[in-house]
Scaffold this active site. Structure first.
Site, PDB file in Angstrom:
ATOM      1  N   GLY A   6       0.673  -1.102   0.138  1.00  0.00           N
ATOM      2  CA  GLY A   6      -0.005   0.177   0.039  1.00  0.00           C
ATOM      3  C   GLY A   6       0.727   1.212  -0.036  1.00  0.00           C
ATOM      4  CE1 TYR A   7       5.108   5.559   3.266  1.00  0.00           C
ATOM      5  CE2 TYR A   7       6.688   4.447   2.056  1.00  0.00           C
ATOM      6  CZ  TYR A   7       6.288   5.541   2.840  1.00  0.00           C
ATOM      7  OH  TYR A   7       7.066   6.598   3.163  1.00  0.00           O
TER       8      TYR A   7
END
Length: 253
Positions: A157-158
Site C-alpha cells: 500500500g505504501y
C-alpha cells in the site's frame, strides 16, 4: 535580496506534530514563514511544534485532522481555501505505513494508506491550488519516498501510494506551472522516525540498510529542512515536477 527568505508567507504543513513534518515546519519558520501545523493527534492549544515556531518569532496555528477520514480532510481543505489570508506554501507530508506480506495485506490497510498518503494530499492541493492559481503564485511540496522509485518489501500500500505521489506531482505541475504554481516532491531516504522504527529495531535489516547508504548513517528528520526551504522559496521558481531525493546517496548506489 535573499532568494531563500520566506518572510511574510503562510505555510501549511501536514503531519507536523513530529518527525519529518516537525522538521520541515521548523525549517520553514526559521526561514521566515508563519505556520499552520496539522496532524491527526495534534493538540491545537499546546504542542511542541507550536512552541518551537513561536520561539522562532513566527505565528503558529494548530489543527487536528484525521487524514484517514475524507470528510474531515475535505472540510479542512474548504476552510483553508476560503481563508482571508491565502496559503502561499502547502507541504503534503501526512503519512502512515502498514507492514505485512502482500498475500496477507488486509484491504482495509491498503485503503487506509492510500487515503492518508495520497488522496488527502490531492484534496488539499485542489482547494489551496485553486487560490494559488487565482493569485498566480504558490508552492506545493509533497513528501514522496524512495518507494516512489522502488517497490519495497511488505509495504504494497505504501509503495503504491508513494508511486502515486510522484505521478501526482508531475500531473499537477503539468497543469499549474505555467500559472506560477510549482509542484514538487521530496523523497526521503531511510530516516530515523517512528515510521521506520521496526526497521531500526531489526539488526539484520538495519545493517543491510546502512551498508547500502553511501553516507554511512540513517538520515535525521532535520536533513529534510533545507530541501523544503529551497522548494518553497523563490530560488526554486523554475523547478517544478521534480522529485528531490534526500537519501544519503542511496539512489546513486
Amino acid at each position: 535580496m535573499n532568494p531563500f527568505d520566506l518572510s511574510g508567507r503562510l505555510a501549511v504543513v501536514t503531519g507536523a506534530k513530529r518527525g519529518i513534518g516537525f522538521a520541515i515546519a521548523e525549517a520553514l519558520a526559521a526561514a521566515g514563514a508563519d505556520i499552520i501545523g496539522v496532524s491527526a493527534t495534534l493538540d491545537p492549544a499546546s504542542s511542541a511544534i507550536g512552541d518551537r515556531v513561536r520561539e522562532l518569532g513566527r505565528e503558529f496555528e494548530g489543527h487536528r485532522v484525521d487524514f484517514a477520514d475524507r470528510s474531515q480532510v475535505t472540510e479542512f481543505a474548504a476552510a483553508l481555501g476560503s481563508r482571508e489570508r491565502p496559503v502561499d506554501i502547502l507541504v503534503n507530508n501526512a503519512g502512515t505505513i502498514r507492514r505485512a506480506p502482500a498475500v496477507q495485506h488486509p484491504l482495509d490497510w491498503f485503503d487506509e494508506v492510500l487515503e492518508v498518503d495520497l488522496t488527502s494530499g490531492f484534496v488539499l492541493s485542489q482547494a489551496i491550488g485553486t487560490r494559488m492559481l487565482e493569485a498566480g503564485s504558490g508552492r506545493i511540496i509533497f513528501t514522496a519516498s524512495l518507494l516512489s522509485f522502488q517497490g519495497g518489501v511488505t509495504v504494497p500500500g505504501y509503495a503504491a501510494a508513494k508511486s502515486g505521489v510522484a505521478g501526482l506531482v508531475r500531473a499537477l505541475s503539468n497543469e499549474w506551472a505555467s500559472a506560477g504554481v510549482t509542484v514538487n516532491g521530496i523523497a526521503p531516504g531511510y530516516i530515523a522516525t517512528d515510521n521506520t522504527q521496526a526497521l531500526q529495531d531489526d539488526p539484520d535489516r538495519s545493517r543491510s540498510i546502512l551498508e547500502r547508504i553511501p553516507a554511512g548513517r540513517w538520515g535525521r528528520a532535520e536533513d529534510l529542512g533545507g530541501a523544503a526551504v529551497f522548494l518553497a522559496s523563490d530560488a526554486a521558481r523554475y523547478v517544478s515536477g521534480a522529485i528531490l531525493p534526500v537519501d544519503g546517496g542511496w539512489l546513486g548506489r
